[in-house]
Design an enzyme around this catalytic site. Structure first.
Site, PDB file in Angstrom:
ATOM      1  N   GLY A   1      -3.275   1.877   8.085  1.00  0.00           N
ATOM      2  CA  GLY A   1      -4.968   3.307   9.151  1.00  0.00           C
ATOM      3  C   GLY A   1      -5.775   3.869   8.495  1.00  0.00           C
TER       4      GLY A   1
ATOM      5  CB  ALA B   1      -0.543   6.573   8.168  1.00  0.00           C
TER       6      ALA B   1
ATOM      7  CD  GLU C   1      -0.619  -0.650   8.818  1.00  0.00           C
ATOM      8  OE1 GLU C   1      -1.129  -1.719   8.847  1.00  0.00           O
ATOM      9  OE2 GLU C   1      -1.727  -0.275   9.591  1.00  0.00           O
TER      10      GLU C   1
HETATM   11  N1  COA Z   1       1.192   7.299   2.005  1.00  0.00           N
HETATM   12  C1  COA Z   1       2.032   8.425   1.298  1.00  0.00           C
HETATM   13  N2  COA Z   1       1.840   7.648  -0.582  1.00  0.00           N
HETATM   14  C2  COA Z   1       0.826   6.988  -0.359  1.00  0.00           C
HETATM   15  C3  COA Z   1       0.640   5.643  -0.279  1.00  0.00           C
HETATM   16  C4  COA Z   1       0.347   5.934   1.028  1.00  0.00           C
HETATM   17  N3  COA Z   1       0.164   5.540   2.871  1.00  0.00           N
HETATM   18  N4  COA Z   1      -0.142   4.863  -0.830  1.00  0.00           N
HETATM   19  C5  COA Z   1       0.524   4.885  -1.750  1.00  0.00           C
HETATM   20  N5  COA Z   1       1.210   6.656  -1.958  1.00  0.00           N
HETATM   21  C6  COA Z   1       1.779   7.305  -2.878  1.00  0.00           C
HETATM   22  C7  COA Z   1       2.216   6.899  -3.561  1.00  0.00           C
HETATM   23  O1  COA Z   1       4.284   6.751  -3.183  1.00  0.00           O
HETATM   24  C8  COA Z   1       2.411   6.994  -5.464  1.00  0.00           C
HETATM   25  O2  COA Z   1       3.362   8.768  -5.135  1.00  0.00           O
HETATM   26  P1  COA Z   1       4.239   9.009  -6.311  1.00  0.00           P
HETATM   27  O3  COA Z   1       3.254   9.247  -7.709  1.00  0.00           O
HETATM   28  O4  COA Z   1       4.608  10.306  -5.583  1.00  0.00           O
HETATM   29  O5  COA Z   1       5.473   7.790  -6.738  1.00  0.00           O
HETATM   30  C9  COA Z   1       1.358   7.418  -5.746  1.00  0.00           C
HETATM   31  O6  COA Z   1       0.373   7.626  -3.981  1.00  0.00           O
HETATM   32  C10 COA Z   1       0.690   6.550  -6.825  1.00  0.00           C
HETATM   33  O7  COA Z   1       0.997   5.084  -5.342  1.00  0.00           O
HETATM   34  P2  COA Z   1       1.604   3.734  -6.519  1.00  0.00           P
HETATM   35  O8  COA Z   1       1.923   2.838  -5.116  1.00  0.00           O
HETATM   36  O9  COA Z   1       2.248   4.232  -7.812  1.00  0.00           O
HETATM   37  O10 COA Z   1       0.205   3.469  -7.017  1.00  0.00           O
HETATM   38  P3  COA Z   1      -0.279   1.910  -6.896  1.00  0.00           P
HETATM   39  O11 COA Z   1      -1.814   1.625  -8.178  1.00  0.00           O
HETATM   40  O12 COA Z   1       0.952   0.884  -8.125  1.00  0.00           O
HETATM   41  O13 COA Z   1      -0.110   1.033  -5.854  1.00  0.00           O
HETATM   42  C11 COA Z   1      -1.049   0.837  -3.399  1.00  0.00           C
HETATM   43  C12 COA Z   1      -1.496   1.413  -5.528  1.00  0.00           C
HETATM   44  C13 COA Z   1      -2.306   1.108  -2.670  1.00  0.00           C
HETATM   45  C14 COA Z   1      -0.774  -0.299  -3.611  1.00  0.00           C
HETATM   46  C15 COA Z   1       0.470   1.476  -3.250  1.00  0.00           C
HETATM   47  O14 COA Z   1       0.024   2.813  -3.464  1.00  0.00           O
HETATM   48  C16 COA Z   1       0.463   1.133  -1.101  1.00  0.00           C
HETATM   49  O15 COA Z   1       1.272   0.089  -1.328  1.00  0.00           O
HETATM   50  N6  COA Z   1       0.162   1.691  -1.107  1.00  0.00           N
HETATM   51  C17 COA Z   1       1.256   2.239   0.549  1.00  0.00           C
HETATM   52  C18 COA Z   1       0.050   1.628   1.151  1.00  0.00           C
HETATM   53  C19 COA Z   1       0.351   1.001   2.791  1.00  0.00           C
HETATM   54  O16 COA Z   1       2.221   0.359   2.969  1.00  0.00           O
HETATM   55  N7  COA Z   1       0.015   1.796   3.927  1.00  0.00           N
HETATM   56  C20 COA Z   1       0.309   1.485   4.674  1.00  0.00           C
HETATM   57  C21 COA Z   1       0.609   2.761   5.254  1.00  0.00           C
HETATM   58  S1  COA Z   1       0.604   2.903   7.191  1.00  0.00           S
END
Ligand code: COA
Length: 246
Positions: free
Chosen positions: A103, A58, A126
């Site tokens: 999600g 999400a 989460e």
């Molecule tokens: N919601 C909103 N934005 C998200 C996102 C999410 N679930 N997952 C990634 N993004 C955004 C990041 O904020 C970042 O934005 P920015 O460029 O404005 O800084 C961009 O996508 C790239 O993410 P980044 O974290 O820099 O990439 P990464 O390759 O280092 O890591 C992940 C990738 C997927 C491991 C990491 O983004 C992550 O842990 N995401 C969240 C996962 C999560 O907690 N999901 C559950 C939500 S309930």
């Protein structure tokens, strides 16, 4: 549809998710489109995505704008859409690569089959944001992987690979060519009598238990905590959260 491309391939429907962010964060509009693509199909559906992820979950940016009521409504509609997929008449296969988190992983759990690359990264992270899964993930993971594993994976938010997911029975098949593998499974299913498939799904995929309703209530309540605000802010500012139990 804005985020989903639907390709009718005869006996298989290929639904492909593509958003502006290659990690495919989900909002309710995207979920509605996925639900619609599944409910409109009379064929086996393969749900996959373009970019770096099946879906990173999400959209956390939207979470910062939500109060408890909004979070509860969000979880309720998410539940309805996931239920629609889980109870659709046709088999639905999630083809996973990159990340399937939060999600995004719950969406894969709502599908009937999961095919993944061995190096895909899956998690229900989460808890690291100060909240919990809100689209049925707690109950579906428990049904698929068992209580002990579900409790560990939800309580730690630990990321595991497609290979590990296969060993835990969370993913049905793995292949470095996950799309080829998913299409092969879809072909196999498409040869089967549709009514038997429909009944098999209805019989085996029992409805989630009474805690399913509780999950969306608790998802909403967690949005009132200071720890969730801290979790969202820490993620968006790329720092480690400091939870205080408030
Ligand atoms: N919601 C909103 N934005 C998200 C996102 C999410 N679930 N997952 C990634 N993004 C955004 C990041 O904020 C970042 O934005 P920015 O460029 O404005 O800084 C961009 O996508 C790239 O993410 P980044 O974290 O820099 O990439 P990464 O390759 O280092 O890591 C992940 C990738 C997927 C491991 C990491 O983004 C992550 O842990 N995401 C969240 C996962 C999560 O907690 N999901 C559950 C939500 S309930």
């Amino acid at each position: 549809m804005k985020y989903i491309t639907v390709e009718d391939m005869g006996k298989i429907t290929l639904a492909t998710l593509k958003t502006d962010n290659p990690l495919n964060p989900l909002n309710i509009e995207i979920l509605r489109e996925i639900g619609e693509a599944v409910s409109n199909s009379r064929n086996v559906v393969v749900l996959n995505s373009e970019g770096r992820a099946f879906s990173a979950g999400a959209d956390i940016k939207n979470f910062t704008k939500m109060n408890a009521n909004m979070a509860h409504r969000f979880a309720s509609e998410g539940h309805d859409i996931m239920n629609g997929i889980a109870s659709a008449d046709v088999p639905v296969i999630a083809a996973i690569h990159g990340y399937a988190l939060g999600g995004g992983f719950e969406l894969a759990l709502a599908c009937d089959f999961r095919v993944s690359t061995p190096d895909a990264k899956l998690a229900l992270p989460e808890i690291t944001l100060g909240i919990l899964p809100g689209f049925g993930g707690t109950q579906r993971l428990k049904a698929i992987a068992g209580e002990g594993r579900a409790l560990e994976l939800v309580s730690t938010g630990r990321t595991f690979t497609g290979q590990e997911a296969k060993e835990m029975g969370i993913v049905n098949r793995i292949s470095t060519d996950h799309m080829e593998e998913a299409m092969e499974l879809a072909e196999e299913l498409s040869e089967k009598p549709p009514l038997s498939l429909k009944y098999a799904k209805a019989l085996i995929r029992a409805p989630p238990d009474e805690f399913y309703e509780d999950e969306k209530e608790k998802f909403g309540v967690l949005f009132e905590s200071k720890d969730s605000k801290e979790g969202f802010d820490a993620f968006l500012n790329k720092r480690k959260p400091k939870f205080k139990g408030e």
